[in-house]
Design an enzyme around this catalytic site. Structure first.
Site, PDB file in Angstrom:
ATOM      1  N   SER A  98      42.804  22.708  20.125  1.00 26.14           N
ATOM      2  CA  SER A  98      42.003  23.052  18.946  1.00 26.14           C
ATOM      3  C   SER A  98      41.881  24.552  18.704  1.00 26.14           C
ATOM      4  CB  SER A  98      40.604  22.439  19.060  1.00 26.14           C
ATOM      5  OG  SER A  98      39.891  23.033  20.122  1.00 26.14           O
TER       6      SER A  98
ATOM      7  N   HIS B 270      35.475  27.153  21.116  1.00 31.75           N
ATOM      8  CA  HIS B 270      35.663  27.340  19.681  1.00 31.75           C
ATOM      9  C   HIS B 270      35.114  28.683  19.234  1.00 31.75           C
ATOM     10  CE1 HIS B 270      36.271  22.818  18.539  1.00 31.75           C
ATOM     11  NE2 HIS B 270      37.318  23.361  19.123  1.00 31.75           N
TER      12      HIS B 270
ATOM     13  N   ASP C 184      32.352  22.247  13.516  1.00 29.86           N
ATOM     14  CA  ASP C 184      32.056  21.375  14.656  1.00 29.86           C
ATOM     15  C   ASP C 184      30.807  20.515  14.514  1.00 29.86           C
ATOM     16  OD1 ASP C 184      34.257  22.456  15.856  1.00 29.86           O
ATOM     17  OD2 ASP C 184      33.153  23.724  17.249  1.00 29.86           O
TER      18      ASP C 184
END
Length: 191
Positions: A53, A92, A133
């Site tokens: 990701s 992230h 997210d």
């Protein structure tokens, strides 16, 4: 009879020495981990990227070094967080901090915890993901709390080193093989 007793004592000493050496290695590794945790301010100062990701910034299997001493996360900073109720670290990028999130003022004012200031609320997204997210967060959670959810901010990495961890978790039989090899090496290493 005396030589038999002497050889048994010698074997017992060798076995005890090996056990103590093994305990020394384990305790040293534990102390190094805890020392690194204190130094970095992160409960988990080293993590492995488990998914794609964050490509192209980080590849699956990269080993990340974290630090958690800064009171705020900035937009663009790459953080590692745990979803409440799950123990899977997610790597992230911060795409918004509280002041930029519209329509959340009411939720912020209702929070009773005095340490939850607007600068502590973050929205994240994987570089390789289409959406943010919010679907990954715990039920009813629209943003991350810096103090509660963030494990640390990425400060460095080593590419591909974490693949050992991924292989061991994806193929449980490899753990048994590795432990067997280590056991045989310990047995053959007697002096």
């Amino acid at each position: 009879m005396l030589s038999f007793l002497s050889s048994n004592i010698s074997n017992a000493r060798q076995t005890l020495a090996q056990v103590l050496n093994f305990a020394l290695v384990l305790s040293s590794a534990f102390m190094m981990w805890k020392g690194l945790s204190v130094f970095t301010g992160s409960s988990s100062p080293i993590v492995v990227v488990l998914s794609g990701s964050m490509e192209p910034a980080f590849q699956r299997g990269d080993l990340l070094f974290l630090e958690n001493r800064r009171p705020r996360a900035e937009i663009g900073e790459i953080v590692v967080y745990n979803v409440r109720g799950k123990d899977i670290p997610i790597v992230h990028r911060v795409v918004r901090t509280y002041p930029e999130i519209e329509g959340k003022t009411k939720q912020v004012k209702e929070i009773s915890d005095a340490s939850s200031t607007p600068s502590n609320m973050l929205l994240t997204k994987g570089d390789n993901n289409v959406a943010d997210d919010t679907e990954l967060y715990a039920r009813g959670q629209d943003y991350l709390h810096r103090e509660e959810d963030i494990v640390g901010s990425v400060r460095g990495y080593i590419p591909m080193v974490g693949y050992v961890t991924i292989m061991l978790s994806e193929h449980p039989w490899l753990k048994s093989v590795l432990l067997g090899i280590m056991g045989v090496m310990v047995m053959l290493q007697r002096e």
